[in-house]
Scaffold this motif. Structure first.
Motif, short mmCIF file in Angstrom:
data_model
loop_
_atom_site.label_atom_id
_atom_site.label_comp_id
_atom_site.label_asym_id
_atom_site.label_seq_id
_atom_site.Cartn_x
_atom_site.Cartn_y
_atom_site.Cartn_z
N ALA A 51 -62.46 -55.77 11.63
CA ALA A 51 -63.75 -56.13 11.03
C ALA A 51 -64.85 -55.88 12.04
O ALA A 51 -64.63 -55.98 13.26
N ARG A 52 -66.01 -55.57 11.52
CA ARG A 52 -67.23 -55.47 12.34
C ARG A 52 -68.26 -56.42 11.75
O ARG A 52 -68.52 -56.40 10.55
N LEU A 53 -68.83 -57.26 12.61
CA LEU A 53 -69.79 -58.25 12.16
C LEU A 53 -71.02 -58.23 13.05
O LEU A 53 -70.92 -58.09 14.27
N SER A 54 -72.17 -58.35 12.42
CA SER A 54 -73.41 -58.42 13.18
C SER A 54 -74.29 -59.52 12.60
O SER A 54 -74.29 -59.77 11.39
N ILE A 55 -75.01 -60.18 13.48
CA ILE A 55 -75.95 -61.24 13.10
C ILE A 55 -77.33 -60.85 13.61
O ILE A 55 -77.51 -60.61 14.80
N GLY A 56 -78.28 -60.77 12.68
CA GLY A 56 -79.66 -60.49 13.08
C GLY A 56 -79.96 -59.04 13.33
O GLY A 56 -80.94 -58.73 14.02
N ARG A 57 -79.18 -58.13 12.78
CA ARG A 57 -79.43 -56.71 12.98
C ARG A 57 -80.66 -56.28 12.19
O ARG A 57 -80.89 -56.73 11.06
N LEU A 69 -66.92 -56.45 17.30
CA LEU A 69 -65.87 -55.67 16.65
C LEU A 69 -64.54 -56.36 16.95
O LEU A 69 -64.22 -56.62 18.11
N ALA A 70 -63.77 -56.67 15.89
CA ALA A 70 -62.49 -57.36 16.04
C ALA A 70 -61.39 -56.51 15.43
O ALA A 70 -61.57 -55.91 14.36
N ALA A 71 -60.23 -56.46 16.10
CA ALA A 71 -59.09 -55.68 15.61
C ALA A 71 -57.79 -56.41 15.92
O ALA A 71 -57.66 -57.03 16.98
N VAL A 72 -56.86 -56.32 14.99
CA VAL A 72 -55.54 -56.94 15.14
C VAL A 72 -54.49 -55.85 15.22
O VAL A 72 -54.49 -54.90 14.43
N TRP A 142 -43.01 -60.70 15.53
CA TRP A 142 -44.26 -59.99 15.74
C TRP A 142 -45.12 -60.72 16.75
O TRP A 142 -45.26 -61.93 16.70
N LEU A 143 -45.69 -59.96 17.65
CA LEU A 143 -46.73 -60.46 18.55
C LEU A 143 -48.06 -59.99 18.00
O LEU A 143 -48.32 -58.79 17.91
N LEU A 144 -48.91 -60.93 17.61
CA LEU A 144 -50.20 -60.59 17.03
C LEU A 144 -51.25 -60.58 18.13
O LEU A 144 -51.58 -61.62 18.71
N ASN A 145 -51.76 -59.40 18.43
CA ASN A 145 -52.81 -59.24 19.42
C ASN A 145 -54.16 -59.14 18.71
O ASN A 145 -54.38 -58.20 17.93
N LEU A 146 -55.03 -60.09 18.98
CA LEU A 146 -56.38 -60.08 18.42
C LEU A 146 -57.36 -59.76 19.55
O LEU A 146 -57.53 -60.55 20.47
N ASP A 147 -57.96 -58.59 19.47
CA ASP A 147 -58.91 -58.14 20.48
C ASP A 147 -60.31 -58.09 19.88
O ASP A 147 -60.50 -57.52 18.79
N LEU A 148 -61.27 -58.64 20.60
CA LEU A 148 -62.65 -58.63 20.16
C LEU A 148 -63.53 -58.01 21.24
O LEU A 148 -63.35 -58.29 22.43
N PHE A 162 -66.02 -66.16 16.09
CA PHE A 162 -65.09 -66.81 15.16
C PHE A 162 -65.20 -66.22 13.76
O PHE A 162 -64.20 -66.10 13.05
N LEU A 163 -66.39 -65.82 13.34
CA LEU A 163 -66.54 -65.17 12.04
C LEU A 163 -65.84 -63.82 12.03
O LEU A 163 -65.12 -63.48 11.07
N ALA A 164 -66.01 -63.03 13.10
CA ALA A 164 -65.36 -61.73 13.18
C ALA A 164 -63.84 -61.88 13.27
O ALA A 164 -63.09 -61.10 12.65
N ALA A 165 -63.37 -62.87 14.02
CA ALA A 165 -61.93 -63.10 14.13
C ALA A 165 -61.33 -63.47 12.78
O ALA A 165 -60.27 -62.97 12.39
N ARG A 166 -62.01 -64.35 12.05
CA ARG A 166 -61.50 -64.75 10.73
C ARG A 166 -61.45 -63.57 9.78
O ARG A 166 -60.50 -63.40 9.00
#
Length: 334
Positions: A51-57, A69-72, A142-148, A162-166
């Motif tokens: 997911a890609r999230l932006s606030i105030g763009r 930018l968040a990726a699993v 499974w090992l879940l890797n969450l990179d932001l 937290f919004l991007a992670a969710r």
């Protein structure tokens, strides 16, 4: 979290506007209004969820604002003594140097470590653990890797993370697996006793009736797997910026520099009536009385509930859009 460097006059001006009645903010928002939030899922094709999230763009040229930018990515790991059965979650936050040009490399490392600690300790809690990260009991999981990655910051970084992670975890698909057992073919002596004859000509690999699975395989489905169990439980955070008798949300960098303290509260909303506080963090120099703290925590629950409801609605729309595209793509392969 870093604050912008502002003059005493600018700080006094911002504080006066926040404390006046009615409050005034530079962009015209009320105390509890968020800037525009933009969200898109499926932005990293090679990941299991993103997911890609932006606030105030800026809607005109896409500049400014806080962007994450968040990726699993799921990887198979062998279960050993130090690894619990049922899979693990590992979180990591990286910050682009261009997002913090005023920080030295050492200060940037400290910031990344702080953001990673808050996110990892919250999301890896057993109460949030998905039940479908196991593959073979006591053997593989499974090992879940969450990179932001923080590509730009204009305030309110914890809420954005937290919004991007969710969103990325909601978008995650766990590959379906099928257990495999290898059976050694039985051999018998021939009547003359000269040679062995295989009586059972079936394959040694059995995927139908597996009693003692030794490995697994990945069947091919159009949807690339099943959703991550319990995705409604992933929490959202709200940062209450405290200034004397008032508090406000979604602070810009200049507003953050004008506040002495802030309270971060993270809630999990599995349903509108079921919620759990997952973590809380107070930073700054001000002190809070217990009654005031309880009041702020209660208000934070209402804010996060509204955020979780809006985010879920957006993510369900994204699910429908992407599932339709996946069906069409899979259909063309046949």
């Amino acid at each position: 979290m870093t604050s912008a460097s502002i003059s005493k006059a600018e700080k006094s001006y911002i504080q006066a506007g926040l404390l006046t009645s009615p409050p005034r903010r530079a962009d015209g928002r009320s105390l509890h209004d968020f800037r525009a939030i933009y969200l898109e899922t499926g932005v990293a094709p090679l990941s299991n969820g993103s997911a890609r999230l932006s606030i105030g763009r800026n809607p005109l040229d896409g500049s400014g604002g806080t962007e994450v930018l968040a990726a699993v990515k799921l990887e198979v790991e062998n279960i050993e003594e130090q690894i619990l059965d049922g899979g693990r979650i590992a979180c990591n936050v990286s910050c682009s140097p261009s997002a913090y040009p005023h920080l030295s490399s050492g200060a940037l490392d400290d910031l990344q470590h702080d953001l990673t600690t808050v996110l990892h300790q919250t999301l890896s809690h057993p109460s949030l653990h998905p039940k479908n990260l196991g593959i073979l009991p006591r053997k593989k999981s499974w090992l879940l890797n969450l990179d932001l990655l923080v590509t730009a910051e204009a305030g309110n970084i914890y809420d954005a993370l937290f919004l991007a992670a969710r969103a990325a975890l909601w978008d995650t698909k766990v590959p379906r697996t099928r257990s495999v057992e290898y059976k050694t073919p039985k051999t018998f002596l021939s009547a003359s006793g000269d040679m062995d004859v295989d009586q059972d000509t079936r394959s040694g690999f059995d995927t139908r009736h597996v009693a003692h699975a030794t490995d697994f395989e990945l069947p091919d489905y159009w949807d690339e797997g099943e959703i991550l169990e319990g995705r409604e439980r992933w929490p959202v955070a709200v940062t209450l910026n405290l200034l004397h008798t008032v508090h406000f949300l979604d602070a810009t960098l200049q507003e953050e520099a004008s506040c002495a303290s802030r309270l971060l509260v993270v809630y999990s909303h599995e349903s509108p009536s079921a919620y759990t506080i997952q973590s809380m963090r107070m930073s700054g120099s001000d002190e809070l009385s217990i009654p005031h703290l309880k009041k702020l925590i209660k208000e934070a629950e209402g804010f996060t509930r509204s955020m979780a409801t809006s985010l879920t609605t957006k993510l369900e729309d994204e699910d429908f859009r992407r599932n339709q595209k996946a069906r069409e793509k899979f259909g063309r392969r046949k």
